[in-house]
Each structure stands twice: as structure tokens, then as C-alpha cells.
Write an enzyme that holds these catalytic residues in place. Structure first.
Site, PDB file in Angstrom:
ATOM      1  CG  HIS A   1      -4.281   4.314  -0.731  1.00 40.19           C
ATOM      2  ND1 HIS A   1      -3.298   3.355  -0.723  1.00 40.19           N
ATOM      3  CD2 HIS A   1      -4.527   4.582  -2.048  1.00 40.19           C
ATOM      4  CE1 HIS A   1      -2.959   3.059  -1.974  1.00 40.19           C
ATOM      5  NE2 HIS A   1      -3.690   3.777  -2.792  1.00 40.19           N
TER       6      HIS A   1
ATOM      7  CG  ASP B   1      -1.858   1.188   1.222  1.00 43.36           C
ATOM      8  OD1 ASP B   1      -1.421   2.289   0.819  1.00 43.36           O
ATOM      9  OD2 ASP B   1      -3.023   1.012   1.583  1.00 43.36           O
ATOM     10  CG  HIS B   2       1.516   4.174  -3.248  1.00 47.82           C
ATOM     11  ND1 HIS B   2       0.237   3.832  -3.611  1.00 47.82           N
ATOM     12  CD2 HIS B   2       1.621   5.508  -3.476  1.00 47.82           C
ATOM     13  CE1 HIS B   2      -0.393   4.907  -4.041  1.00 47.82           C
ATOM     14  NE2 HIS B   2       0.421   5.950  -3.966  1.00 47.82           N
TER      15      HIS B   2
END
Ligand code: BG6
Length: 494
Positions: A241, A178-179
């Protein structure tokens, strides 16, 4: 201890956009910093029949914006090998195994392998199964798999995907990207909360009125229309996110700042999300889709989007957390495409003082002076500014006695942030180190989908009145109304 990391990366989807935009530049930065040196190699695989030479050209092009020394770039690109590969064809894994073993011996890679699945999730299961059946996993080194989102499109499909992966890999070998968890200020949430008594002691329903999380994007769907139209903002941004950010904002203090302890607390937080009943969806979640405006096309007229698409390009929602700390505090979240600007911020809105002693005619110089105290707001600016801002009340300058909001402001300076690692670089480095703190764990994914599934299902069963917002705005009016009905308002306005 040497900081050099030793590993063979196999990138499935090596010709793709993500590999070129994010992975190759991030690996290069790790190389420039000496985390990768002589003992690493990369196999890029995809269906296209590229040669190694062509692949080296692609790697070099992907680094163009870094203006790096050409000799260093050439040396780095020399560690990359291309193999044309059909992930469903068992025979191809035989060649992949041979190449992996050859490179392992050539570069002294000690059996350390990282498999990066940068392709459509429907192939994850097949790839994992073949990696095991064709003995590409090594008995001597580490074997880790990095997975790109989306991790399923609902709880059931995510579980199926997870079952397929765990048939080959243990949970502690799976790194789900999950950047947002690789972003500096998202990582900073824990430092701000647990490193400061003034915040942690106020971080609960006695002092906090509401919390607002905004992930705003200026662009439309760009070239990802096909994926996006099957996903929508709720699945694309909220399930992952936004709920990850919420878990970091709301979790209790971990016993120690370790992957395991943090995961325990995040899972507890996500389990405490109050599930919506179908009949509550419409009053707690707002969806939107952008209309046309001047040169900007409506979502429904974008390339590859069907003219009657009901996909949400905007979501705003009110999330409640049923535990001792947060009972009664609404968490308002919103995200969307084609909004006013590109930024991510978190606004923690505190309750006003119980008694306002300044709200009295005698203490005011004139009738225009403030009679009410603005709430204190702690803003965590995630992007593009990286910093923290505190709004507080102070006496207005001059004669008389009126109060006025003032701001305390901290921002990392631009030069320092430009040199600090980008999300993918951090996350690749963590995966090399075997540290999955900033990756999502299965239970977190599971609880997030369960929360989101109810909303998505309700939406799928009810036709929206789209399009309903103007590009360049902050979404449909119903998003403002969502807060207004609770007596609140968005801190960031258009
Ligand atoms: C991705 C979404 O996960 O995040 C995209 O799939 C979105 O739709 C992107 O644009 C936003 O990331 P960032 O880092 O640009 O805020």
C-alpha cells in the site's frame, strides 16, 4: 453498449472471511447497479463440504447489513454454486471443469472466466497449473486471475510465485489486488496532481520540503494473528500500500491516462527509490511493537502470538527518491496497529517563503504574534474523511499585523461517499472490464520487494527492544526523532 458484464467467477477460498466480508457484498452491489444481470454465475470452492443451499444461506447472511430487498437477494444468491474442492487434487478440477461448462451454457457466459484466488499464496501455483492442465481456461472468452496479497514475503518468493502464475497466465491476465488502489482518494491523487497547474508546477524538490504518508490503525491484529506474526507491518503495509501510494505521488505525468502509460511511470518511480545499505537501515527506519495498556493486551500477549515475538506492528521510515524531480526531498511514511486513531492521510509539506518580510518587530502588535511563517501543507485525506485540505498563511484578524495559518477545506459529503463504490466493488468492476490500471503489475511488485528486503533482512538479524510503544499513541518516540533529526516534524500529531 450494454453495461452488463458477462462472466463466470470461480472463487477459491469461497468459504473464507474475505469472500464473505468483501467479495459477495461487492458482487451484489454490481448486481444492484445492473453491471451483473442474468449472464453471470459464481462457483465458490473450498474444502468444506457445503451444499448449494447452505452456500446460499452464507451469501444471504453476508449481505445482511445492506438491508436489500429479500427477493433480489434470493435471485442473486441463485447464481451461486458451491463445489467442495481440494486444490491439490487433480480429480477435483475435472468436476470443476464440468460445472464451469454447464454454467457457461446455462447462463450464456461466452467463455468469460475470472478466477479469484482468495486463499493462501502457497496454493496459487498449484491452482494455476491445474487450471491449465485440466483445460479450465477457455479458448473463446477472456480468462483473468485475481490474486490477493500477500504476493510473496520477499523478492525471491514473489518471483517464484510470479513464475508459477505466468506459466499459465500472461501478465495482462493477472490482476494483483492492492485494495488501496481502489480507494476514492488514492485514485484522486492523479486528478489532483495532473488536473491542476498550481500543484503540478510545484510538485518537485524546488517547492516541496517533505511528504508524509500515514496509514494509522486503531485495532490490533484481531483474528489474523497467525498471518500477521509472519508478516509484520513492513511487509503487510509498506511493501504494497505505502509504496504504491508513493509511486502515485511521485511518478512523472503519464503520456496518456492509460494503464500502460501509468505503469511505465510508476515503475520508473519505484526504480528510483534509493536502496538502503544495511548500515543505513537503523537510521532511516524505525520499527515498533505495542505494549499493554489497561484492558488492551500487549501484542506479545495476543492470542496465537508467541510471547517473545519480534514482529513489527509499527514502521516509520524515510524514503529518498533519486531522480531530478525528487532529489533531496524526504518521504516519511508510517503505519501501525493500535495507534491513536484509524485514518489514512498524505501531507505534502511545502518550503517556506525564502524571505519572511513579516518577521520584524515593527509589523507586530505584540510579542506573542507569529514571527515565523508555517509551511503550506496540502493534505489529502484518504479516510475516513475523503477530501483535500490546504494550510496557508494569512493575516490574523484585527489590529496590527501578525500572520496566522488558515485552512481551505474540501471534503466529499458523507451521503455522497456512502453511495460511492467501495474499493472491492471498483476493483471487481475494473477486472470485469479488463482494466488493470488500479492493480499492481509485476515490475512494481519486484522493485517494492527489493527495497523492503534490505530493511527486513537487517531487522531479522538484529534483536529489537520490544515492546516500545503505548496503544493509543502514534508509535515509538524514535518515529518523531526520525523527522526531528532532519529539522521536520509530523504534521499529524497524536
Ligand atoms: C490490509 C492489511 O492489507 O490492509 C491489514 O493486511 C490492514 O493488516 C488493512 O488492517 C487496512 O486496510 P484499510 O482499508 O482498513 O485501511
Amino acid at each position: 453498449m450494454s453495461k452488463e458484464k458477462i462472466a463466470l467467477f470461480t472463487i477459491f477460498g469461497g468459504t473464507g472471511d474475505l469472500a464473505q466480508r468483501k467479495l459477495y457484498p461487492s458482487l451484489f452491489k454490481l448486481y444492484q447497479k445492473g453491471y451483473l444481470k442474468e449472464h453471470f454465475a459464481v462457483i465458490g470452492t473450498a474444502r468444506r463440504p457445503w451444499t448449494n443451499e447452505h452456500y446460499h444461506g452464507v451469501i444471504t447472511d453476508s449481505l445482511a447489513s445492506l438491508n436489500a430487498d429479500p427477493a433480489t437477494v434470493a435471485k442473486f444468491a441463485g447464481h451461486f454454486y458451491y463445489q467442495s474442492h481440494d486444490v491439490t487434487d487433480a480429480q477435483h478440477y475435472v468436476t470443476l471443469k464440468q460445472l464451469s461448462e454447464k454454467l457457461d451454457a446455462q447462463y450464456g457466459l461466452q467463455g468469460n472466466r475470472i478466477f479469484y484466488l482468495a486463499m493462501a499464496p502457497n496454493f496459487f501455483g498449484t491452482i494455476a497449473q491445474h487450471l491449465r492442465s485440466e483445460n479450465i481456461l477457455t479458448p473463446n472468452g477472456f480468462n483473468r486471475v485475481i490474486i490477493e496479497k500477500p504476493f510473496g514475503h520477499d523478492f525471491e518468493s514473489a518471483k517464484e510465485l510470479n513464475d508459477q502464475l505466468t506459466a499459465t497466465f500472461n501478465e495482462n491476465q493477472i490482476y494483483r489486488i492492492d485494495h488501496y488502489l481502489g480507494k476514492e482518494m488514492i485514485q484522486n491523487i492523479s486528478a489532483i496532481r495532473f488536473g491542476n497547474n498550481i500543484w503540478e508546477s510545484l510538485w518537485n524538490n524546488r517547492y516541496i520540503s517533505n511528504v508524509q504518508v500515514t496509514l494509522s490503525e486503531k485495532l490490533g491484529v484481531e483474528e489474523r494473528a497467525v498471518y500477521y506474526d509472519n508478516s509484520g507491518a513492513l511487509r503487510d503495509m509498506v511493501q504494497n500500500h505505502i509504496l504504491q501510494i508513493l509511486s502515485l505521488l511521485t511518478m512523472d505525468q503519464p503520456v496518456e491516462f492509460t494503464e500502460k502509460d501509468i505503469d511505465v511511470e510508476k515503475v520508473k518511480a519505484l526504480r528510483s527509490l534509493r536502496p538502503l545499505k544495511p548500515e543505513e537501515v537503523a537510521t532511516n527506519f524505525v520499527r515498533g511493537q505495542y505494549a499493554a495498556d489497561g484492558d488492551v493486551k500487549a501484542y506479545r500477549n495476543e492470542d496465537k502470538i508467541s510471547p517473545d515475538s519480534n514482529t513489527d506492528t509499527f514502521v516509520a521510515g524515510k524514503v529518498m527518491i533519486d531522480n531530478f524531480r525528487w532529489s533531496g526531498v524526504p518521504f516519511y511514511v508510517r503505519t501501525g496497529k493500535r495507534l491513536a486513531d484509524k485514518f489514512t492521510r498524505i501531507d505534502v509539506v511545502f518550503k517556506r517563503p525564502i524571505v519572511n518580510i513579516f518577521n520584524h518587530d515593527d509589523v507586530r502588535e505584540n510579542d506573542d504574534a507569529a514571527t515565523s511563517l508555517a509551511p503550506n501543507v496540502l493534505t489529502i485525506n484518504v479516510e475516513p474523511t475523503e477530501g483535500v485540505e490546504l494550510r496557508m498563511n494569512a493575516k490574523a484578524l484585527g489590529q496590527g499585523f501578525a500572520t496566522t495559518p488558515v485552512k481551505l477545506n474540501f471534503a466529499h459529503d458523507a451521503a455522497a461517499t456512502a453511495n460511492s463504490p467501495e474499493a472491492y466493488e471498483r476493483l471487481l468492476h475494473d477486472a470485469l472490464n479488463g482494466d488493470a490500471t488500479n492493480f499492481t503489475h509485476w515490475k512494481e511488485v519486484a522493485y517494492s520487494w527489493k527495497f523492503v528486503d534490505v530493511i527486513q533482512k537487517y531487522w531479522d538479524e538484529h534483536t529489537p527492544d520490544f515492546p516500545n510503544y503505548r496503544p493509543g499513541s502514534m508509535g515509538p518516540d524514535a518515529s518523531d526523532e526520525l523527522l526531528r533529526q532532519d529539522g521536520h516534524e509530523w504534521i499529524y500529531k497524536e
